[in-house]
Design a protein around this motif. Structure first.
Motif, PDB file in Angstrom:
ATOM      1  N   ARG A 152      -3.337  -2.218 -26.679  1.00 41.58           N
ATOM      2  CA  ARG A 152      -4.484  -1.439 -26.034  1.00 41.58           C
ATOM      3  C   ARG A 152      -5.343  -0.062 -25.396  1.00 41.58           C
ATOM      4  O   ARG A 152      -6.126   0.080 -24.791  1.00 41.58           O
ATOM      5  CB  ARG A 152      -4.389  -2.564 -24.162  1.00 41.58           C
ATOM      6  N   ALA A 153      -4.193   0.672 -24.973  1.00 36.42           N
ATOM      7  CA  ALA A 153      -4.392   1.747 -25.303  1.00 36.42           C
ATOM      8  C   ALA A 153      -5.184   2.516 -26.083  1.00 36.42           C
ATOM      9  O   ALA A 153      -6.352   2.933 -25.740  1.00 36.42           O
ATOM     10  CB  ALA A 153      -3.043   2.737 -24.701  1.00 36.42           C
ATOM     11  N   ARG A 154      -5.124   2.303 -27.073  1.00 35.96           N
ATOM     12  CA  ARG A 154      -5.639   2.442 -28.414  1.00 35.96           C
ATOM     13  C   ARG A 154      -7.280   1.604 -28.378  1.00 35.96           C
ATOM     14  O   ARG A 154      -8.304   2.957 -28.655  1.00 35.96           O
ATOM     15  CB  ARG A 154      -5.229   2.569 -29.592  1.00 35.96           C
ATOM     16  N   LEU A 155      -7.351   0.674 -27.685  1.00 34.94           N
ATOM     17  CA  LEU A 155      -8.637   0.162 -28.312  1.00 34.94           C
ATOM     18  C   LEU A 155      -9.658   0.461 -26.558  1.00 34.94           C
ATOM     19  O   LEU A 155     -10.701   0.298 -27.104  1.00 34.94           O
ATOM     20  CB  LEU A 155      -8.142  -1.520 -28.340  1.00 34.94           C
ATOM     21  N   THR A 156      -8.902   0.635 -25.705  1.00 36.24           N
ATOM     22  CA  THR A 156      -9.681   0.974 -24.732  1.00 36.24           C
ATOM     23  C   THR A 156     -10.029   2.416 -24.225  1.00 36.24           C
ATOM     24  O   THR A 156     -10.431   2.828 -23.528  1.00 36.24           O
ATOM     25  CB  THR A 156      -9.466   0.393 -23.446  1.00 36.24           C
ATOM     26  N   GLY A 157      -9.036   3.546 -24.938  1.00 38.12           N
ATOM     27  CA  GLY A 157      -8.911   4.529 -24.566  1.00 38.12           C
ATOM     28  C   GLY A 157      -9.156   5.005 -23.480  1.00 38.12           C
ATOM     29  O   GLY A 157      -8.486   5.958 -23.204  1.00 38.12           O
TER      30      GLY A 157
ATOM     31  N   ASN B   9       0.732   0.725 -20.151  1.00 37.08           N
ATOM     32  CA  ASN B   9       1.302   0.665 -18.708  1.00 37.08           C
ATOM     33  C   ASN B   9       2.061   0.195 -19.177  1.00 37.08           C
ATOM     34  O   ASN B   9       2.816  -1.395 -18.725  1.00 37.08           O
ATOM     35  CB  ASN B   9       0.218  -0.885 -18.599  1.00 37.08           C
ATOM     36  N   ALA B  10       2.829   0.699 -19.577  1.00 31.27           N
ATOM     37  CA  ALA B  10       4.573  -0.222 -20.441  1.00 31.27           C
ATOM     38  C   ALA B  10       5.133  -0.655 -19.271  1.00 31.27           C
ATOM     39  O   ALA B  10       5.696  -1.693 -19.387  1.00 31.27           O
ATOM     40  CB  ALA B  10       5.542   0.808 -21.136  1.00 31.27           C
ATOM     41  N   GLY B  11       4.705  -0.345 -18.178  1.00 30.55           N
ATOM     42  CA  GLY B  11       5.139  -0.621 -16.921  1.00 30.55           C
ATOM     43  C   GLY B  11       5.065  -1.684 -15.836  1.00 30.55           C
ATOM     44  O   GLY B  11       5.836  -2.472 -14.624  1.00 30.55           O
ATOM     45  N   ALA B  12       4.068  -2.161 -16.491  1.00 34.93           N
ATOM     46  CA  ALA B  12       3.405  -3.185 -15.904  1.00 34.93           C
ATOM     47  C   ALA B  12       3.976  -4.153 -15.536  1.00 34.93           C
ATOM     48  O   ALA B  12       4.520  -4.793 -16.666  1.00 34.93           O
ATOM     49  CB  ALA B  12       1.976  -3.176 -16.244  1.00 34.93           C
ATOM     50  N   ALA B  13       3.826  -5.629 -14.728  1.00 40.52           N
ATOM     51  CA  ALA B  13       4.381  -6.675 -14.814  1.00 40.52           C
ATOM     52  C   ALA B  13       3.973  -7.708 -15.890  1.00 40.52           C
ATOM     53  O   ALA B  13       2.097  -7.338 -15.959  1.00 40.52           O
ATOM     54  CB  ALA B  13       4.781  -7.608 -13.101  1.00 40.52           C
ATOM     55  N   SER B  14       4.345  -8.443 -16.886  1.00 40.35           N
ATOM     56  CA  SER B  14       3.567  -9.740 -16.915  1.00 40.35           C
ATOM     57  C   SER B  14       3.523 -10.713 -17.107  1.00 40.35           C
ATOM     58  O   SER B  14       4.202 -11.300 -15.490  1.00 40.35           O
ATOM     59  CB  SER B  14       4.055  -9.632 -18.748  1.00 40.35           C
TER      60      SER B  14
END
Length: 72
Positions: free
Chosen positions: A58-63, A67-72
């Motif tokens: 996601r980071a690569r696609l959105t620049g 968010n590795a610590g984000a809840a899913s």
């Protein structure tokens, strides 16, 4: 909504102006439901996606930052 109700609703001149909007909304929902099915089938075969890999992609696609610590 039943088929008869849907058919009657589509014939109504009062509803025609919102009919196209609602049809597009229904189509988007069907596409999302189909995508959910595909993802579920993929997960059954390959297991769930790694959250850290998803965040990195996601980071690569959105620049943006991951968010590795984000809840899913």
């Amino acid at each position: 909504m039943g088929i008869a109700t849907c058919s009657a609703w589509r014939r109504s001149s009062v509803i025609r102006c919102v009919s196209a909007y609602l049809e597009k909304a229904a189509q988007r929902q069907i596409e999302r439901d189909n995508l959910d099915e595909l993802i579920a089938d993929f997960d059954k075969v390959h297991g769930p996606a790694d959250p850290e890999a998803v965040a990195a992609a996601r980071a690569r696609l959105t620049g943006g930052a991951t968010n590795a610590g984000a809840a899913s």
